[in-house]
Design a protein around this motif. Sequence first.
Motif, PDB file in Angstrom:
ATOM      1  N   UNK A 100       0.776  -1.231   0.000  1.00  0.00           N
ATOM      2  CA  UNK A 100       0.000   0.000   0.000  1.00  0.00           C
ATOM      3  C   UNK A 100       0.806   1.279   0.000  1.00  0.00           C
ATOM      4  N   UNK A 101       2.118   1.159  -0.134  1.00  0.00           N
ATOM      5  CA  UNK A 101       2.982   2.330  -0.239  1.00  0.00           C
ATOM      6  C   UNK A 101       3.625   2.373  -1.624  1.00  0.00           C
ATOM      7  N   UNK A 102       3.803   3.569  -2.147  1.00  0.00           N
ATOM      8  CA  UNK A 102       4.334   3.776  -3.501  1.00  0.00           C
ATOM      9  C   UNK A 102       5.776   4.254  -3.439  1.00  0.00           C
ATOM     10  N   UNK A 147       1.453  11.410  -0.915  1.00  0.00           N
ATOM     11  CA  UNK A 147       1.891  11.571  -2.309  1.00  0.00           C
ATOM     12  C   UNK A 147       1.486  12.932  -2.853  1.00  0.00           C
ATOM     13  N   UNK A 148       2.446  13.590  -3.473  1.00  0.00           N
ATOM     14  CA  UNK A 148       2.193  14.888  -4.119  1.00  0.00           C
ATOM     15  C   UNK A 148       1.806  14.633  -5.571  1.00  0.00           C
ATOM     16  N   UNK A 149       0.562  14.930  -5.915  1.00  0.00           N
ATOM     17  CA  UNK A 149       0.069  14.685  -7.275  1.00  0.00           C
ATOM     18  C   UNK A 149       0.573  15.797  -8.197  1.00  0.00           C
ATOM     19  N   UNK A 150       1.111  15.448  -9.376  1.00  0.00           N
ATOM     20  CA  UNK A 150       1.590  16.472 -10.314  1.00  0.00           C
ATOM     21  C   UNK A 150       0.508  17.491 -10.667  1.00  0.00           C
ATOM     22  N   UNK A 151       0.915  18.730 -10.886  1.00  0.00           N
ATOM     23  CA  UNK A 151      -0.035  19.799 -11.204  1.00  0.00           C
ATOM     24  C   UNK A 151      -0.772  19.520 -12.509  1.00  0.00           C
ATOM     25  N   UNK A 152      -0.059  18.989 -13.504  1.00  0.00           N
ATOM     26  CA  UNK A 152      -0.660  18.698 -14.798  1.00  0.00           C
ATOM     27  C   UNK A 152      -0.847  17.192 -14.957  1.00  0.00           C
ATOM     28  N   UNK A 153      -1.910  16.810 -15.642  1.00  0.00           N
ATOM     29  CA  UNK A 153      -2.138  15.392 -15.913  1.00  0.00           C
ATOM     30  C   UNK A 153      -1.685  15.013 -17.327  1.00  0.00           C
ATOM     31  N   UNK A 154      -0.741  15.774 -17.881  1.00  0.00           N
ATOM     32  CA  UNK A 154      -0.291  15.543 -19.247  1.00  0.00           C
ATOM     33  C   UNK A 154       0.393  14.197 -19.430  1.00  0.00           C
ATOM     34  N   UNK A 155       1.052  13.701 -18.386  1.00  0.00           N
ATOM     35  CA  UNK A 155       1.895  12.521 -18.565  1.00  0.00           C
ATOM     36  C   UNK A 155       1.284  11.263 -17.986  1.00  0.00           C
ATOM     37  N   UNK A 156       1.786  10.123 -18.449  1.00  0.00           N
ATOM     38  CA  UNK A 156       1.359   8.826 -17.938  1.00  0.00           C
ATOM     39  C   UNK A 156       1.768   8.667 -16.481  1.00  0.00           C
ATOM     40  N   UNK A 157       2.784   9.393 -16.053  1.00  0.00           N
ATOM     41  CA  UNK A 157       3.196   9.367 -14.658  1.00  0.00           C
ATOM     42  C   UNK A 157       2.044   9.805 -13.756  1.00  0.00           C
ATOM     43  N   UNK A 192      -1.095   9.656 -14.423  1.00  0.00           N
ATOM     44  CA  UNK A 192      -2.127   8.619 -14.466  1.00  0.00           C
ATOM     45  C   UNK A 192      -1.796   7.483 -13.506  1.00  0.00           C
ATOM     46  N   UNK A 193      -0.543   7.000 -13.528  1.00  0.00           N
ATOM     47  CA  UNK A 193      -0.143   5.884 -12.672  1.00  0.00           C
ATOM     48  C   UNK A 193      -0.226   6.261 -11.192  1.00  0.00           C
ATOM     49  N   UNK A 194       0.185   7.482 -10.869  1.00  0.00           N
ATOM     50  CA  UNK A 194       0.132   7.941  -9.485  1.00  0.00           C
ATOM     51  C   UNK A 194      -1.314   8.052  -9.002  1.00  0.00           C
ATOM     52  N   UNK A 195      -2.158   8.667  -9.809  1.00  0.00           N
ATOM     53  CA  UNK A 195      -3.569   8.820  -9.441  1.00  0.00           C
ATOM     54  C   UNK A 195      -4.253   7.464  -9.305  1.00  0.00           C
TER      55      UNK A 195
END
Length: 272
Positions: free
Chosen positions: A158-160, A250-260, A262-265
């Motif tokens: 459960x940890x990333x 977890x700090x979610x990226x400001x933009x959702x432009x990247x697959x990164x 998506x994977x984090x969310x």
Amino acid sequence: MIEDNIYDNYTIDFSDEYTKYPEAYIIPINTKREVHLTSTNNLEKINTSQIEDKYQDINFILYIGTYKNTPCIIMNHNSTDDDYIPLIKTYEINREIYPILTRGVLVSDWYKSHQYCGACGSKTVIDEKDMMLKCPECGQMHYSRIAPAIIVAINNNGKLLMAKHSYYTKIRYALIAGFMEAGENIEEAVKREVHEEVGIDIKNIKYIKSQSWPYPNSLMIGFTADYAGGEICVDNDEILEARWFKPDEIEIPESDISISSYLISKFIEDHT
């Protein structure tokens, strides 16, 4: 990230004979890979016979297929105008046209960098059938170049796992990612990159999705995996720090432009 299929609105084609299409969408691109949009932040539709009158210092013009059933061309020129927009910023400005802009910039990059054969130095020519620049002297074929890279979200109860990279200035922590090496398959690349960057072993590698990433010419291939063993050990060069994050840390990226993003969310959604 863009979820729509680029081919929902685009049909691939390629030619330098753009004048046979009286009217077309045009993607002006300068030498810094920036693009020009209309005042409404959209693609301009232009009479192709007027392009050379409207734009100066043109390097090349290419037909790249049809967009929304209309011919689409790219025009690379040495513009110094300050109203050109970096490709990455167009994602937030108009997400609908971002995929075709990406396609245009990548084709422009490829054509510009393969004007001469890398094997013998002769001037290349456009192939009559394929989207390829060929050498009339030695026969070398020059297709567009794509650099595949992996990115992986690693779960440990459960940890990333996230790492602090020395070359990121705006992102504090990011997922493990890296380019593939010649001779390895994708799963081997995931295991190697993780072990090289943070020293741990992983298991249950699962492909999630991929994304064109034109910065400058990557194909990002996204995975999830589970921690299998080992202690985190970073090189203090490329990776400065790495640790396990609970979903609420977890700090979610400001933009959702990247697959990164998506994977984090997706990780947060699955573990909250």
